[in-house]
Motif scaffolding. Structure first.
Motif, mmCIF file in Angstrom:
data_model
loop_
_atom_site.group_PDB
_atom_site.id
_atom_site.type_symbol
_atom_site.label_atom_id
_atom_site.label_comp_id
_atom_site.label_asym_id
_atom_site.label_seq_id
_atom_site.Cartn_x
_atom_site.Cartn_y
_atom_site.Cartn_z
ATOM 1 N N VAL A 370 9.767 -20.758 -28.448
ATOM 2 C CA VAL A 370 8.603 -20.404 -27.631
ATOM 3 C C VAL A 370 7.345 -20.661 -28.457
ATOM 4 C CG1 VAL A 370 7.467 -18.599 -26.288
ATOM 5 C CG2 VAL A 370 9.967 -18.637 -26.463
ATOM 6 N N CYS A 371 6.502 -21.562 -27.969
ATOM 7 C CA CYS A 371 5.252 -21.906 -28.642
ATOM 8 C C CYS A 371 4.105 -21.369 -27.807
ATOM 9 C CB CYS A 371 5.111 -23.418 -28.805
ATOM 10 S SG CYS A 371 6.546 -24.209 -29.567
ATOM 11 N N MET A 372 3.145 -20.702 -28.438
ATOM 12 C CA MET A 372 2.080 -20.075 -27.649
ATOM 13 C C MET A 372 0.766 -20.034 -28.421
ATOM 14 S SD MET A 372 3.616 -16.223 -27.885
ATOM 15 C CE MET A 372 5.248 -16.750 -28.417
ATOM 16 N N ILE A 373 -0.303 -20.123 -27.665
ATOM 17 C CA ILE A 373 -1.651 -19.895 -28.195
ATOM 18 C C ILE A 373 -2.200 -18.686 -27.465
ATOM 19 C CG2 ILE A 373 -3.973 -20.826 -28.405
ATOM 20 C CD1 ILE A 373 -2.782 -23.606 -28.552
ATOM 21 N N LEU A 382 -5.043 -17.669 -31.720
ATOM 22 C CA LEU A 382 -3.961 -17.756 -32.715
ATOM 23 C C LEU A 382 -2.831 -18.595 -32.145
ATOM 24 C CD1 LEU A 382 -3.681 -13.966 -33.691
ATOM 25 C CD2 LEU A 382 -4.897 -15.719 -34.977
ATOM 26 N N TYR A 383 -2.139 -19.312 -33.034
ATOM 27 C CA TYR A 383 -0.931 -20.023 -32.617
ATOM 28 C C TYR A 383 0.284 -19.305 -33.198
ATOM 29 C CZ TYR A 383 2.774 -23.480 -32.312
ATOM 30 O OH TYR A 383 3.970 -24.114 -32.042
ATOM 31 N N LEU A 384 1.309 -19.056 -32.336
ATOM 32 C CA LEU A 384 2.521 -18.364 -32.755
ATOM 33 C C LEU A 384 3.746 -19.134 -32.277
ATOM 34 C CD1 LEU A 384 1.596 -14.667 -31.820
ATOM 35 C CD2 LEU A 384 1.486 -15.705 -34.083
ATOM 36 N N GLU A 385 4.811 -19.037 -33.060
ATOM 37 C CA GLU A 385 6.107 -19.579 -32.665
ATOM 38 C C GLU A 385 7.165 -18.502 -32.811
ATOM 39 O OE1 GLU A 385 7.609 -23.087 -34.489
ATOM 40 O OE2 GLU A 385 5.960 -24.374 -33.808
ATOM 41 N N LYS A 386 7.940 -18.312 -31.761
ATOM 42 C CA LYS A 386 9.064 -17.388 -31.778
ATOM 43 C C LYS A 386 10.254 -18.091 -31.138
ATOM 44 C CE LYS A 386 6.732 -13.904 -33.485
ATOM 45 N NZ LYS A 386 7.057 -13.256 -34.770
ATOM 46 N N SER A 387 11.423 -17.511 -31.263
ATOM 47 C CA SER A 387 12.604 -18.106 -30.652
ATOM 48 C C SER A 387 13.577 -17.029 -30.202
ATOM 49 C CB SER A 387 13.300 -19.066 -31.628
ATOM 50 O OG SER A 387 13.750 -18.355 -32.771
ATOM 51 N N PHE A 388 14.410 -17.407 -29.251
ATOM 52 C CA PHE A 388 15.481 -16.511 -28.822
ATOM 53 C C PHE A 388 16.674 -17.370 -28.397
ATOM 54 C CE2 PHE A 388 12.937 -17.236 -24.995
ATOM 55 C CZ PHE A 388 13.887 -17.521 -24.015
ATOM 56 N N GLN A 389 17.849 -16.768 -28.405
ATOM 57 C CA GLN A 389 19.080 -17.483 -28.057
ATOM 58 C C GLN A 389 19.287 -17.465 -26.540
ATOM 59 O OE1 GLN A 389 19.440 -18.797 -31.461
ATOM 60 N NE2 GLN A 389 21.381 -19.074 -30.369
ATOM 61 N N PHE A 390 19.871 -18.533 -26.023
ATOM 62 C CA PHE A 390 20.220 -18.561 -24.601
ATOM 63 C C PHE A 390 21.686 -18.974 -24.454
ATOM 64 C CE2 PHE A 390 18.725 -22.912 -25.366
ATOM 65 C CZ PHE A 390 19.704 -23.675 -24.764
ATOM 66 N N ASP A 391 22.292 -18.502 -23.368
ATOM 67 C CA ASP A 391 23.694 -18.798 -23.066
ATOM 68 C C ASP A 391 23.814 -19.231 -21.614
ATOM 69 O OD1 ASP A 391 25.140 -17.846 -25.588
ATOM 70 O OD2 ASP A 391 23.981 -16.080 -25.047
ATOM 71 N N TYR A 392 24.782 -20.096 -21.370
ATOM 72 C CA TYR A 392 25.010 -20.609 -20.030
ATOM 73 C C TYR A 392 26.514 -20.686 -19.784
ATOM 74 C CZ TYR A 392 25.558 -24.068 -16.289
ATOM 75 O OH TYR A 392 25.941 -24.731 -15.138
ATOM 76 N N GLY A 393 26.914 -20.326 -18.565
ATOM 77 C CA GLY A 393 28.319 -20.416 -18.188
ATOM 78 C C GLY A 393 28.481 -20.985 -16.787
ATOM 79 N N TYR A 394 29.486 -21.845 -16.638
ATOM 80 C CA TYR A 394 29.769 -22.456 -15.343
ATOM 81 C C TYR A 394 31.277 -22.430 -15.143
ATOM 82 C CZ TYR A 394 29.645 -25.879 -11.528
ATOM 83 O OH TYR A 394 29.787 -26.506 -10.312
ATOM 84 N N PRO A 395 31.770 -21.832 -14.032
ATOM 85 C CA PRO A 395 33.225 -21.725 -13.831
ATOM 86 C C PRO A 395 33.886 -23.094 -13.759
ATOM 87 C CG PRO A 395 32.019 -20.331 -12.273
ATOM 88 C CD PRO A 395 31.004 -21.203 -12.941
ATOM 89 N N TYR A 396 34.954 -23.262 -14.538
ATOM 90 C CA TYR A 396 35.707 -24.513 -14.518
ATOM 91 C C TYR A 396 37.126 -24.228 -14.993
ATOM 92 C CZ TYR A 396 37.083 -29.330 -15.405
ATOM 93 O OH TYR A 396 37.740 -30.530 -15.407
ATOM 94 N N LYS A 397 38.061 -24.268 -14.059
ATOM 95 C CA LYS A 397 39.440 -23.923 -14.373
ATOM 96 C C LYS A 397 40.264 -25.172 -14.656
ATOM 97 C CE LYS A 397 39.454 -19.702 -11.588
ATOM 98 N NZ LYS A 397 40.131 -18.956 -10.495
ATOM 99 N N ASN A 398 41.337 -24.941 -15.396
ATOM 100 C CA ASN A 398 42.359 -25.956 -15.654
ATOM 101 C C ASN A 398 41.811 -27.188 -16.370
ATOM 102 O OD1 ASN A 398 44.231 -24.316 -14.227
ATOM 103 N ND2 ASN A 398 43.508 -25.194 -12.293
#
Length: 511
Positions: A370-373, A382-398
């Motif tokens: 995340v980049c922000m002024i 001020l300019y700041l940089e922060k970060s966070f984790q993201f996760d994604y899931g999609y059903p897929y069998k077999n």
């Protein structure tokens, strides 16, 4: 006696050249007199793009542009920006004939250091990472049947994606965006960006039709307005790509890169600047494939003659799933500052760390930068940089064992909510494209010869022998040991599935 060997072609997209190198960046530039002088640099944002990639003789050359956006604070404590464009070229020496290949280049920022020399001169030192690849439609021969010479074969099938063809095409987009009725006219641009996503491929009448949209964001300072304004738009695009041999039975993959982007305000005859012109150049890379199971031979031997069987390791890939999806990633961001007054600009940059199939799901995770002024309580930018984790899931069998994933991600929309003096809630809508591939490495017969002058000796004076087999032994291995027929051994002993389920004696017919 000549063996009758039947072979089948398997066409694959092979990466025959893959190399990376650094491109050093050592430049300086001077702001024109009509730009406010620099008091403090907020962010020097660099955006490398490859505009052309070609093979000429023994050289692969990539040409590109480095868009440098200097965001700074003027002496009047106003946020300003200046764009400088630097052209670069990177060449790679080739060690063979690559004239039939399709070259591709990619550039990314490795590191950049920006230094203010004086209020109008800026020095930039860093490096770009340039990756060059050459892909080729490569035909490999697979032995699918052998007849004659008392040869017995261990047959099977290999799942494969047969490459029909691949091509690249460019598309120029020029669009005029009009400001909303409640928005002030443009005084100058602060920042702009564009992303191409939601690309869908279809085969219609022997041609690949790619459709998608380009999300455009423009941040500008308005006339008689101290608050920066944002203009967002979605521009649909479509392109027809010719690939030789493609048919309705094929499947296709298509990737789109924005290789050129220029966004400028346009002043009308009345003197107002209420339109913004978008000029973009898109590169489409398309692969047409056909999924089919290829008959193969895992092993072979002659029950009568000495034989020379050639085995080679081959890798088969089969596209088994394609996903184009959107998901929302949200997180609270601790700014670690004394207090926040306003957000001038905010954008997100996703980076996928891993993507794979497990627990009946396509799973992707990564980091969202995340980049922000912002302005603090004293109204200082001020300019700041922060970060966070993201996760994604999609059903897929077999999903088959050993499946791998190729994934790309782009942010289509961002929004934020100021929760308190020191915390933002950031929401990013992410467009994700995933291709699931079943990748199998097999050892296969690629050639076979027999020597009729050299018969196998068999000193046994009986029609059958008794062999005490252990659980898990393969009928094929037993037959090869005694120069017998695996089918006859299985029929006589009522063995199913090709493996011995439990320890027991077997009758082995002797040839």
């Amino acid at each position: 006696m000549d063996l009758k060997i039947l072979r089948q072609d398997v066409c694959q997209n092979k990466t025959v050249f893959n190399r990376s190198a650094e491109q050093s960046i050592d430049i300086d530039f001077i702001l024109p007199d009509y730009y406010p002088p620099v008091n403090k640099v907020l962010k020097c944002k660099t955006m490398p793009r490859i505009t052309a990639c070609a093979i000429n003789g023994q050289t692969l050359t990539g040409e590109g542009t480095l868009n440098i956006l200097l965001m700074y604070v003027s002496n009047e404590n106003e946020v300003c920006s200046y764009e400088h464009i630097f052209n670069f070229t990177k060449s790679f020496e080739l060690d063979g004939n690559y004239n039939d290949c399709i070259p591709r280049c990619h550039a990314k920022e490795e590191y950049m250091n920006c230094r203010l020399i004086n209020e109008r001169k800026v020095e930039l030192h860093g490096a770009l990472g340039i990756t060059a690849k050459a892909n080729k439609k490569q035909v490999e021969k697979v032995v699918c049947d052998i007849d004659g010479g008392n040869v017995v074969v261990n047959r099977g099938v290999a799942p494969a994606t047969n490459l029909i063809g691949m091509a690249e095409k460019y598309l120029n987009i020029e669009e005029d965006l009009e400001l909303g009725s409640g928005q002030p006219s443009v005084r100058y641009l602060l920042r702009y960006d564009a992303r191409a996503f939601n690309v869908e491929c279809k085969i219609i009448s022997g041609k690949i039709v790619a459709k998608g949209e380009m999300a455009v964001m423009v941040l500008y300072c308005g006339e008689d307005s101290a608050t920066p304004q944002t203009l967002k738009a979605s521009i649909p695009f479509s392109q027809i790509i010719d690939v030789e041999g493609v048919s309705d039975e094929c499947e296709c993959e298509c990737y789109v890169d924005i290789v050129g982007l220029e966004i400028k305000p346009r002043t009308s005859v009345t003197g107002e600047t209420r339109n913004i012109t978008v000029c973009a150049k898109l590169r489409f890379s398309a692969n047409a494939t056909c999924n089919n199971d290829v008959p193969v031979i895992y092993d072979a031997f002659s029950t009568k003659y000495e034989s020379d069987i050639t085995l080679n390791d081959m890798v088969f890939e089969k596209i088994i799933k394609s996903v184009n999806d959107k998901f929302v990633s949200k997180s609270n961001i601790d700014l670690s500052v004394s207090g926040i007054n306003s957000v001038i600009d905010l954008w997100c940059e996703p980076n996928i760390d891993t993507c794979g199939v497990s627990d009946e799901e396509i799973k992707a995770n990564g980091e969202m930068r995340v980049c922000m002024i912002i302005t603090d309580k004293d109204n200082n930018p001020l300019y700041l940089e922060k970060s966070f984790q993201f996760d994604y899931g999609y059903p897929y069998k077999n999903a088959p064992e050993g499946s791998i994933c190729r994934a790309t991600a782009a942010v289509c929309k961002t929004s934020y909510t100021i929760l308190n003096d020191n915390c933002l809630e950031v929401t990013a809508e992410v467009a994700l494209s995933v291709t699931v591939i079943n990748k199998i490495k097999l050892s296969l017969v690629t050639d076979a010869k027999i020597d009729e002058e050299c018969k196998k000796e068999n000193h046994r004076d009986c029609a059958m022998i008794i062999y005490y087999a252990a659980a898990g032994e393969r009928v094929w291995d037993i037959a090869r040991k005694y120069n017998s027929s695996p089918d006859e051994i299985a029929d006589i002993n009522c063995v199913e599935g090709g493996c011995i389920d439990q320890s027991k004696p077997l009758l082995i017919p002797i040839k």
